[in-house]
Design a protein around this motif. Structure first.
Motif, PDB file in Angstrom:
ATOM      1  N   SER A 164       0.819  -1.211   0.000  1.00  0.00           N
ATOM      2  CA  SER A 164       0.000   0.000   0.000  1.00  0.00           C
ATOM      3  C   SER A 164       0.854   1.262   0.000  1.00  0.00           C
ATOM      4  O   SER A 164       0.328   2.360  -0.209  1.00  0.00           O
ATOM      5  CB  SER A 164      -0.918  -0.005   1.221  1.00  0.00           C
ATOM      6  OG  SER A 164      -0.165  -0.092   2.415  1.00  0.00           O
ATOM      7  N   GLN A 165       2.203   1.150   0.265  1.00  0.00           N
ATOM      8  CA  GLN A 165       3.043   2.325   0.243  1.00  0.00           C
ATOM      9  C   GLN A 165       3.215   2.869  -1.171  1.00  0.00           C
ATOM     10  O   GLN A 165       3.558   4.029  -1.337  1.00  0.00           O
ATOM     11  CB  GLN A 165       4.409   1.985   0.845  1.00  0.00           C
ATOM     12  CG  GLN A 165       4.353   1.666   2.338  1.00  0.00           C
ATOM     13  CD  GLN A 165       5.713   1.375   2.915  1.00  0.00           C
ATOM     14  OE1 GLN A 165       6.693   1.365   2.191  1.00  0.00           O
ATOM     15  NE2 GLN A 165       5.780   1.142   4.210  1.00  0.00           N
ATOM     16  N   PRO A 167       1.529   4.140  -4.564  1.00  0.00           N
ATOM     17  CA  PRO A 167       0.193   4.551  -5.028  1.00  0.00           C
ATOM     18  C   PRO A 167      -0.317   3.650  -6.138  1.00  0.00           C
ATOM     19  O   PRO A 167       0.447   3.043  -6.889  1.00  0.00           O
ATOM     20  CB  PRO A 167       0.428   5.978  -5.522  1.00  0.00           C
ATOM     21  CG  PRO A 167       1.673   6.436  -4.840  1.00  0.00           C
ATOM     22  CD  PRO A 167       2.511   5.217  -4.658  1.00  0.00           C
ATOM     23  N   SER A 168      -1.635   3.562  -6.224  1.00  0.00           N
ATOM     24  CA  SER A 168      -2.254   2.701  -7.234  1.00  0.00           C
ATOM     25  C   SER A 168      -2.024   3.220  -8.646  1.00  0.00           C
ATOM     26  O   SER A 168      -2.084   2.459  -9.604  1.00  0.00           O
ATOM     27  CB  SER A 168      -3.758   2.591  -6.977  1.00  0.00           C
ATOM     28  OG  SER A 168      -4.367   3.877  -6.997  1.00  0.00           O
ATOM     29  N   SER A 240       6.491  10.474   1.603  1.00  0.00           N
ATOM     30  CA  SER A 240       6.232   9.261   0.819  1.00  0.00           C
ATOM     31  C   SER A 240       5.628   9.629  -0.521  1.00  0.00           C
ATOM     32  O   SER A 240       5.210  10.778  -0.750  1.00  0.00           O
ATOM     33  CB  SER A 240       5.299   8.305   1.573  1.00  0.00           C
ATOM     34  OG  SER A 240       4.012   8.890   1.716  1.00  0.00           O
ATOM     35  N   ASN A 242       2.827   8.423  -1.624  1.00  0.00           N
ATOM     36  CA  ASN A 242       1.400   8.665  -1.417  1.00  0.00           C
ATOM     37  C   ASN A 242       1.134  10.124  -1.064  1.00  0.00           C
ATOM     38  O   ASN A 242       0.119  10.702  -1.466  1.00  0.00           O
ATOM     39  CB  ASN A 242       0.867   7.751  -0.316  1.00  0.00           C
ATOM     40  CG  ASN A 242       0.575   6.358  -0.825  1.00  0.00           C
ATOM     41  OD1 ASN A 242      -0.015   6.187  -1.878  1.00  0.00           O
ATOM     42  ND2 ASN A 242       0.996   5.355  -0.071  1.00  0.00           N
ATOM     43  N   ASP A 243       2.066  10.709  -0.329  1.00  0.00           N
ATOM     44  CA  ASP A 243       1.917  12.131   0.000  1.00  0.00           C
ATOM     45  C   ASP A 243       2.165  13.011  -1.217  1.00  0.00           C
ATOM     46  O   ASP A 243       1.617  14.117  -1.302  1.00  0.00           O
ATOM     47  CB  ASP A 243       2.875  12.500   1.129  1.00  0.00           C
ATOM     48  CG  ASP A 243       2.507  11.825   2.436  1.00  0.00           C
ATOM     49  OD1 ASP A 243       1.311  11.733   2.731  1.00  0.00           O
ATOM     50  OD2 ASP A 243       3.420  11.378   3.152  1.00  0.00           O
ATOM     51  N   LYS A 246      -1.136  12.941  -2.842  1.00  0.00           N
ATOM     52  CA  LYS A 246      -2.076  13.728  -2.037  1.00  0.00           C
ATOM     53  C   LYS A 246      -1.847  15.228  -2.229  1.00  0.00           C
ATOM     54  O   LYS A 246      -2.802  16.021  -2.273  1.00  0.00           O
ATOM     55  CB  LYS A 246      -1.920  13.340  -0.567  1.00  0.00           C
ATOM     56  CG  LYS A 246      -2.874  14.058   0.360  1.00  0.00           C
ATOM     57  CD  LYS A 246      -2.651  13.605   1.797  1.00  0.00           C
ATOM     58  CE  LYS A 246      -3.581  14.348   2.750  1.00  0.00           C
ATOM     59  NZ  LYS A 246      -3.368  13.939   4.160  1.00  0.00           N
TER      60      LYS A 246
END
Length: 379
Positions: A164-165, A167-168, A240, A242-243, A246
């Motif tokens: 999950s670290q 991103p999709s 990360s 993901n950030d 975001k």
């Protein structure tokens, strides 16, 4: 009078014993400087020495490239057009400019080969230039071999990074492929996170709608020890990837969404298999148990057979045992009946107080009167 280039080269070798791999004129600008300055550069080992001109004995600046994080190409490769590179060093960013695109490609090939200890995959160089790069790589590995460490043992499951670290919307595609995917399938999303052309770095491609139509943009994301740096006018560091995603979603007020490949839908339903039933065998199919009797030998069967019955002669009369027993029983039963009748008759006479003879006469008179009333004895 300027010194001969060979003399200058020998003087520079007395300052440093590093081997010379490549040299040439270039322009350099550090962070905070407005204009480029002209230098004569020499790539010796993993260091870039900058001289004011090719006749200077001592260098003016020295850039240590062993800690180079990335080398980004600011403009696409175009012949007869200047090429600008950005060297991301731990302490600063240095911009190098070459007036000739071919010369810039050579500088990029030599710098990346020496720093990464491998020849870049995509280089627009001639075969002879590629051979020289191979010779430089062998020479640098012999001069400064990298220490090889044994592989680390496998990490425990609770310490392994979770999937999950990532991103999709991270896809292993190039910049051109990402732009084509966003243009061809806008319904799948508008942001793709992808690997950068520089190793260990990333890039982000997005498709944004404007009043003039959709616009494709690309952003660099540099991986550092402190996190991931989004290369903007004012760089932003996040912990990360993901950030990173975001940050772009918040800045665009969630008008963009991550790109996710659409999965095809099935149009057929496969029939499910019948449940397995417990099969009960029928009584006829069950074989009867076999008797566990030891077989008899022929010699034993002959000895144990009973003797054959005696056959009477033709003139001999044989009384069966069953008939003799039957007659004997009948005779015994008749004697018992006679005794029982006699006992009963005696009891009757004793109770009535008559003699047996008187009773017999009374009985005879009664039978005679009954015969007269009935019309005499029957023939």
């Amino acid at each position: 009078m300027s010194a001969h280039p060979r003399v200058v080269h020998n003087r520079r070798q007395t300052i440093t014993a590093l081997p010379l791999y490549y040299s040439g004129h270039l322009l350099k600008k550090s962070t905070g400087e407005k204009d480029f300055k002209s230098y004569y550069g020499e790539l010796r080992g993993e260091s870039l020495f900058l001289y004011k001109d090719d006749t200077q004995d001592t260098y003016s600046e020295r850039l240590e490239l062993a800690q180079l994080k990335s080398m980004e190409l600011d403009s696409p490769y175009q012949k007869k057009m200047p090429t600008i590179f950005t060297l991301n060093l731990p302490t600063e960013e240095v911009h190098l400019k070459m007036d000739n695109a071919d010369t810039g490609e050579e500088w990029r090939g030599y710098i990346l080969t020496v720093v990464n200890r491998e020849i870049p995959a995509k280089l627009q160089l001639l075969p002879g230039q590629m051979i020289k790069l191979g010779e430089v790589l062998v020479q640098e590995n012999c001069r400064n071999p990298k220490l090889t460490r044994p592989p680390l043992p496998p990490r425990p499951m609770h310490l392994k990074p979770q999937s999950s670290q990532m991103p999709s919307c991270f896809l292993d595609v190039t910049r051109q492929e990402a732009e084509k995917m966003l243009e061809a399938n806008p319904e799948n999303g508008s942001i793709i996170l992808r690997p950068s052309a520089m190793p260990k770095n990333y890039a982000l491609t997005l498709r944004q709608k404007t009043s003039r139509g959709p616009v494709l943009k690309n952003y660099r994301v540099t991986s550092t020890k402190s996190g991931f740096v989004i290369e903007l006018e004012t760089p932003v560091t996040v912990p990360s990837l993901n950030d990173v995603l975001k940050f772009f979603l918040e800045k665009t007020e969630y008008r963009l969404c991550p790109y996710v490949d659409s999965q095809p839908y099935d149009t057929h339903i496969l029939p499910s298999s019948a449940p397995e039933c417990v099969s009960i065998p029928s009584p006829s199919s069950v074989a009867p148990p076999k008797a566990q009797v030891a077989p008899l030998l022929r010699s034993q069967t002959k000895e144990k057979l009973p003797p054959p019955p005696h056959k009477p002669d033709e003139g001999e009369y044989v009384v069966p045992d069953d008939s003799l027993d039957h007659n004997r029983k009948l005779a015994q039963l008749g004697n018992e009946l006679r005794k029982a009748l006699k006992t009963r008759r005696e009891n009757i006479y004793s109770e009535s107080g008559q003699d047996e003879a008187d009773a017999y006469e009374n009985e005879a008179d009664r039978r005679a009167s009954w015969t007269v009333q009935c019309g005499g004895p029957k023939a």
